[in-house]
Design an enzyme around this catalytic site. Structure first.
Site, PDB file in Angstrom:
ATOM      1  N   THR A  47       0.820  -1.645   0.260  1.00  0.00           N
ATOM      2  CA  THR A  47       0.221   0.196   0.063  1.00  0.00           C
ATOM      3  C   THR A  47       1.007   0.775   0.051  1.00  0.00           C
ATOM      4  O   THR A  47       0.350   2.339  -0.975  1.00  0.00           O
ATOM      5  CB  THR A  47      -0.877  -0.318   1.196  1.00  0.00           C
ATOM      6  OG1 THR A  47      -1.398  -1.510   1.296  1.00  0.00           O
ATOM      7  CG2 THR A  47      -1.826   1.649   1.045  1.00  0.00           C
ATOM      8  N   THR A  48       2.412   1.015   0.236  1.00  0.00           N
ATOM      9  CA  THR A  48       2.594   2.712   1.034  1.00  0.00           C
ATOM     10  C   THR A  48       3.543   2.869  -1.091  1.00  0.00           C
ATOM     11  O   THR A  48       3.634   4.065  -0.496  1.00  0.00           O
ATOM     12  CB  THR A  48       3.814   2.107   1.922  1.00  0.00           C
ATOM     13  OG1 THR A  48       3.226   1.760   3.351  1.00  0.00           O
ATOM     14  CG2 THR A  48       4.691   3.634   2.261  1.00  0.00           C
ATOM     15  N   TYR A 110     -13.261  -3.901  -0.717  1.00  0.00           N
ATOM     16  CA  TYR A 110     -14.411  -3.485  -1.093  1.00  0.00           C
ATOM     17  C   TYR A 110     -15.639  -4.262  -1.253  1.00  0.00           C
ATOM     18  O   TYR A 110     -16.720  -4.344  -1.015  1.00  0.00           O
ATOM     19  CB  TYR A 110     -14.201  -2.675  -1.996  1.00  0.00           C
ATOM     20  CG  TYR A 110     -14.779  -1.472  -3.070  1.00  0.00           C
ATOM     21  CD1 TYR A 110     -15.520  -0.203  -2.410  1.00  0.00           C
ATOM     22  CD2 TYR A 110     -15.997  -2.210  -3.996  1.00  0.00           C
ATOM     23  CE1 TYR A 110     -16.719   0.215  -3.594  1.00  0.00           C
ATOM     24  CE2 TYR A 110     -17.468  -1.831  -4.828  1.00  0.00           C
ATOM     25  CZ  TYR A 110     -17.184  -0.349  -4.013  1.00  0.00           C
ATOM     26  OH  TYR A 110     -18.134  -0.340  -4.569  1.00  0.00           O
ATOM     27  N   TYR A 136      -2.499 -10.640   4.914  1.00  0.00           N
ATOM     28  CA  TYR A 136      -1.945  -9.094   5.535  1.00  0.00           C
ATOM     29  C   TYR A 136      -3.179  -8.242   5.818  1.00  0.00           C
ATOM     30  O   TYR A 136      -4.567  -8.694   4.979  1.00  0.00           O
ATOM     31  CB  TYR A 136      -1.772  -8.730   4.367  1.00  0.00           C
ATOM     32  CG  TYR A 136      -1.113  -6.885   4.960  1.00  0.00           C
ATOM     33  CD1 TYR A 136      -1.771  -6.711   5.692  1.00  0.00           C
ATOM     34  CD2 TYR A 136      -1.661  -5.797   3.522  1.00  0.00           C
ATOM     35  CE1 TYR A 136      -1.007  -5.583   5.866  1.00  0.00           C
ATOM     36  CE2 TYR A 136      -0.979  -4.586   3.908  1.00  0.00           C
ATOM     37  CZ  TYR A 136      -0.982  -4.164   4.849  1.00  0.00           C
ATOM     38  OH  TYR A 136      -1.054  -3.154   5.830  1.00  0.00           O
ATOM     39  N   ARG A 141      -8.690  -0.490   6.277  1.00  0.00           N
ATOM     40  CA  ARG A 141      -7.993  -0.399   4.086  1.00  0.00           C
ATOM     41  C   ARG A 141      -8.746  -0.795   4.068  1.00  0.00           C
ATOM     42  O   ARG A 141      -9.574  -0.818   2.421  1.00  0.00           O
ATOM     43  CB  ARG A 141      -6.615   0.059   3.661  1.00  0.00           C
ATOM     44  CG  ARG A 141      -5.747   0.072   3.642  1.00  0.00           C
ATOM     45  CD  ARG A 141      -4.510   0.912   3.538  1.00  0.00           C
ATOM     46  NE  ARG A 141      -3.412   2.108   3.961  1.00  0.00           N
ATOM     47  CZ  ARG A 141      -3.462   2.892   3.323  1.00  0.00           C
ATOM     48  NH1 ARG A 141      -3.988   2.872   2.330  1.00  0.00           N
ATOM     49  NH2 ARG A 141      -2.428   4.687   3.626  1.00  0.00           N
ATOM     50  N   LYS A 164       0.902 -10.628   8.767  1.00  0.00           N
ATOM     51  CA  LYS A 164       0.606  -8.878   8.469  1.00  0.00           C
ATOM     52  C   LYS A 164      -0.468  -8.805   9.422  1.00  0.00           C
ATOM     53  O   LYS A 164      -1.467  -8.387   8.811  1.00  0.00           O
ATOM     54  CB  LYS A 164       1.441  -8.407   7.477  1.00  0.00           C
ATOM     55  CG  LYS A 164       1.616  -6.834   7.883  1.00  0.00           C
ATOM     56  CD  LYS A 164       1.588  -5.988   6.488  1.00  0.00           C
ATOM     57  CE  LYS A 164       2.078  -4.883   6.619  1.00  0.00           C
ATOM     58  NZ  LYS A 164       1.984  -3.776   5.571  1.00  0.00           N
ATOM     59  N   ILE A 206       6.439  -5.595   9.583  1.00  0.00           N
ATOM     60  CA  ILE A 206       6.295  -4.360   8.615  1.00  0.00           C
ATOM     61  C   ILE A 206       6.287  -3.603   8.619  1.00  0.00           C
ATOM     62  O   ILE A 206       5.268  -3.186   8.450  1.00  0.00           O
ATOM     63  CB  ILE A 206       5.753  -5.588   6.909  1.00  0.00           C
ATOM     64  CG1 ILE A 206       6.222  -7.040   6.838  1.00  0.00           C
ATOM     65  CG2 ILE A 206       5.488  -4.901   6.202  1.00  0.00           C
ATOM     66  CD1 ILE A 206       5.533  -7.844   5.972  1.00  0.00           C
TER      67      ILE A 206
END
Length: 290
Positions: A47-48, A110, A136, A141, A164, A206
């Site tokens: 994402t980053t 979503y 993850y 998000r 994660k 992470i």
């Protein structure tokens, strides 16, 4: 086989030029800054990295550049996830196995699957992935929390080596640590909670902020893993202000501004993300230069 991902992994940002193109010299600078800062591994296309704004061709070129610059100095984990299970399987067919050590795959966002839907999604990925898989969970998000029970159920599958966990609920993290099978990694996805998670028996982090302060953050986690929690918490308390700053106006806007102040790369982002406000930039600069 999962022990190589203990410690500090960094979720690399993607440096951009002012015109929005990828800043490859900036990518080189960032990778070297993290490697020389003694982090344990790199995570690409998370994402980053603003990966949702990158085209397929840009992703390919970016990853190849990072692989070349890293030059096998550190393990590399690649983000391959989404809410279309079939599309993920297609991506897995194209991956160059020799370049990566594991994949990081986010809970589908979503479309908000049920817990059974999450399990079946990952089971299919487990059955087709040529590499070990890190789950993850980041409900802030994705809109969906992967329950501890689902994570532990998935932990029984052969190819899934860890999670994660960025749920923001420390009790859930503790449940996973308590009941996980031997060798299953519990990796924090919350920078502020990474050290407490390690002290509780977790395996590392992470990190976003770790690429801005690689020496300090990775040393903090190593101290936590070795049982030297008093020394580790001293580092955490020193970093607490900037941990807030890094996420105050969204990620990766905060970390990119930190990297700019440190002279690693510029702080350009792609819309709909924008740089941090002048007020926050001033506070970040004061902290970094203090």
């Amino acid at each position: 086989m999962s022990g190589f991902l203990r410690g500090t992994g960094v979720a690399l940002a993607t440096p951009f030029n002012k015109d929005g193109s990828i800043d490859y010299p900036g990518v080189t600078s960032l990778v070297n800054f993290c490697v020389e800062g003694n982090v344990e591994y790199l995570v690409v296309l998370g994402t980053t990295a603003e990966s949702v704004t990158l085209s397929k061709e840009e992703k390919k070129k970016l990853v190849q550049h990072i692989i070349q610059v890293n030059n096998k100095r550190l393990p590399v984990v690649i983000g391959i996830g989404g809410n279309n299970t079939a599309a993920i399987l297609e991506e897995l067919k194209e991956i160059e196995i020799s370049e990566f050590d594991a994949i990081l795959s986010v809970v589908p966002m979503y479309n908000k699957p049920s817990q059974e839907g999450i399990f079946q999604h990952y089971k299919v990925i487990n059955d087709h992935s040529p590499l070990p898989i890190l789950l993850y969970n980041v409900p802030s998000r994705t809109g969906t929390n992967m329950a501890a029970e689902t994570t532990l159920r998935l932990a029984q599958l052969d190819n899934i080596i860890g999670v994660k966990e960025a749920v923001g609920d420390f009790t859930q993290v503790l449940k996973i640590i308590k009941d996980r099978p031997d060798g299953f990694l519990v990796i924090s996805g919350d920078d502020a909670l990474a050290l407490p998670a390690v002290v509780a028996g977790g395996d590392g982090v992470i990190s976003v902020i770790g690429q801005g302060f690689p020496d300090e953050f990775s040393e903090m986690i190593r101290l936590g893993l070795s049982g030297e929690s008093e020394k580790a918490f001293k580092i955490l308390y020193q970093l607490l202000p900037v941990l807030d700053y890094a996420f105050e106006e969204g990620n990766p806007a905060g970390i990119k501004n930190i990297l700019k102040v440190k002279g690693v790369c510029d702080d350009n982002l792609r819309l709909p993300l924008i740089p941090v406000s002048l007020d926050l930039a001033k506070r970040i600069k004061m902290f970094v230069e203090s």
